[in-house]
Design a protein around this motif. Structure first.
Motif, PDB file in Angstrom:
ATOM      1  N   ALA A   1       3.501  -1.144   3.901  1.00  0.00           N
ATOM      2  CA  ALA A   1       3.003   0.160   3.466  1.00  0.00           C
ATOM      3  C   ALA A   1       4.216   1.062   3.245  1.00  0.00           C
ATOM      4  O   ALA A   1       5.197   0.979   3.988  1.00  0.00           O
ATOM      5  CB  ALA A   1       2.076   0.749   4.518  1.00  0.00           C
TER       6      ALA A   1
ATOM      7  N   GLY B   1      -8.913   1.375   5.421  1.00  0.00           N
ATOM      8  CA  GLY B   1      -7.560   1.879   5.658  1.00  0.00           C
ATOM      9  C   GLY B   1      -7.436   2.467   7.044  1.00  0.00           C
ATOM     10  O   GLY B   1      -8.409   2.510   7.800  1.00  0.00           O
TER      11      GLY B   1
ATOM     12  N   GLY C   1       0.694  -2.985   5.277  1.00  0.00           N
ATOM     13  CA  GLY C   1       0.003  -2.854   3.996  1.00  0.00           C
ATOM     14  C   GLY C   1      -1.210  -3.762   3.933  1.00  0.00           C
ATOM     15  O   GLY C   1      -1.901  -3.955   4.931  1.00  0.00           O
TER      16      GLY C   1
ATOM     17  N   ARG D   1       0.859  -1.188   0.000  1.00  0.00           N
ATOM     18  CA  ARG D   1       0.000   0.000   0.000  1.00  0.00           C
ATOM     19  C   ARG D   1       0.890   1.231   0.000  1.00  0.00           C
ATOM     20  O   ARG D   1       1.954   1.227   0.615  1.00  0.00           O
ATOM     21  CB  ARG D   1      -0.880   0.019   1.255  1.00  0.00           C
ATOM     22  CG  ARG D   1      -1.855  -1.132   1.336  1.00  0.00           C
ATOM     23  CD  ARG D   1      -3.120  -0.825   0.559  1.00  0.00           C
ATOM     24  NE  ARG D   1      -4.082  -1.909   0.669  1.00  0.00           N
ATOM     25  CZ  ARG D   1      -4.245  -2.855  -0.252  1.00  0.00           C
ATOM     26  NH1 ARG D   1      -3.506  -2.859  -1.338  1.00  0.00           N
ATOM     27  NH2 ARG D   1      -5.155  -3.790  -0.083  1.00  0.00           N
TER      28      ARG D   1
ATOM     29  N   SER E   1      -6.320  -2.637   4.840  1.00  0.00           N
ATOM     30  CA  SER E   1      -4.935  -2.730   5.294  1.00  0.00           C
ATOM     31  C   SER E   1      -4.901  -3.316   6.703  1.00  0.00           C
ATOM     32  O   SER E   1      -5.910  -3.339   7.413  1.00  0.00           O
ATOM     33  CB  SER E   1      -4.273  -1.354   5.256  1.00  0.00           C
ATOM     34  OG  SER E   1      -4.983  -0.446   6.047  1.00  0.00           O
TER      35      SER E   1
END
Ligand SMILES: [Zn+2]
Length: 329
Positions: A238, A206, A229, A152, A177
């Motif tokens: 991430a 998220g 992520g 991500r 996530s």
């Protein structure tokens, strides 16, 4: 149908009205006099190999699964098989290519005992069936932890002071996530379900995460947040791209910063210790209007800051007063 023009094996295009189709007998690896049972066996064997459960997210397997399914659907239908035997795909006289858009794929799979169940929300006809099968399986397996999580990406803005000295900021990692509180473990330290994600281990929309900014960070640096992520096994990472926000009066050349400081005539004459955008600057005695003071490590990532001096009563007084206010605050 575009991709089939590049294939060397099989049939090719004779006529604009007849799109190229790969010989379905060849696709299934059966002789032209294959019985219905032979067809079913050949398809079943290949279908197991390219099955979406075994090849989630594999585009090549998806193409093969679609191709063998179409070949089987063609040959098991007497009319379509007759079209192939007339030279369909090779000769315009065979007539137009059979239409697959209305084939009910669930019936085809069931017919050959291929274990594929199209869920209630999934398409039953057309190419979308194959997209959905491989895509849905991918998401299901990711959530079960049978596939690695996705990376991500997001950004975080930091001011000059934080970029120089380090500190923390927050970034929004797009979802779904891994929950940053329990890091996907679903539980708090006391064994209770995680209060941030409700025990699911992930945040569908998220999450806001705290990011530690190292001192001397460069603009555009990608900071890695390991395991925060997309969910999966292992979870994805991430990445947060650092964007250094500079005041309008500061120009960045590479990592070097350039700006101007307004001094009172007395400050220029006698020298002074100031802060320019948070950077300590020593004005030497006898500084003249237009002089450039180089501050080593005053820029980004330990580069210099170059401060051009402008001497003036009113602009100097204005700056002096503003400094007083900011230091007494
Ligand atoms: Zn959690």
């Amino acid at each position: 149908m575009q991709r089939q023009h590049h294939r060397r094996v099989g049939w090719y295009r004779y006529h604009a009205a007849v799109p190229a189709v790969r010989d379905p007998y060849q696709v299934l690896g059966v002789p032209r006099d294959a019985s219905d049972d032979d067809l079913k066996k050949a398809y079943r064997k290949l279908a197991l190999k390219y099955h979406p459960d075994r090849n989630p997210g594999d585009k090549a397997a998806e193409e093969r699964f679609k191709e063998i399914s179409e070949a089987y659907a063609t040959l098991k239908d007497p009319q379509k098989r007759a079209w192939v035997d007339r030279g369909g795909g090779r000769s315009p006289q065979a007539g137009p290519q059979p239409d697959f858009s209305t084939v009910d794929w669930q019936t085809v799979f069931n017919d050959a005992d291929v274990n594929v169940n199209l869920g209630p929300d999934m398409p039953k006809t057309g190419s979308a069936v194959f997209d959905a099968l491989f895509g849905v399986m991918t998401n299901v397996l990711r959530a079960q932890g049978a596939l690695p999580g996705e990376t991500r990406r997001s950004q975080a803005s930091v001011n000059l002071k934080t970029a120089r000295e380090g500190g923390t900021t927050t970034a929004q990692v797009p979802g779904p996530s891994v929950c940053p509180n329990c890091r996907g473990r679903r539980l708090e330290d006391d064994g209770q379900p995680c209060r941030t994600c409700g025990g699911r281990g992930l945040k569908r929309r998220g999450s806001r995460v705290e990011v530690r900014i190292p001192a001397g960070v460069r603009n555009g640096t990608q900071l890695r947040l390991k395991g925060l992520g997309g969910p999966g096994n292992p979870p994805g990472d991430a990445y947060v791209e650092v964007q250094i926000e500079l005041p309008d009066s500061v120009e960045r050349v590479g990592n070097e910063l350039r700006t101007t400081v307004h001094l009172l005539p007395s400050e220029a004459r006698q020298g002074a210790d100031l802060h320019v955008h948070g950077v300590p600057v020593t004005v030497p005695t006898g500084t003249q209007d237009g002089d450039v003071i180089v501050v080593p490590q005053g820029g980004i990532a330990h580069a210099d800051m170059r401060v051009t001096v402008q001497v003036g009563v009113w602009s100097g007084l204005f700056r002096w007063a503003r400094d007083k206010i900011s230091t007494t605050r």
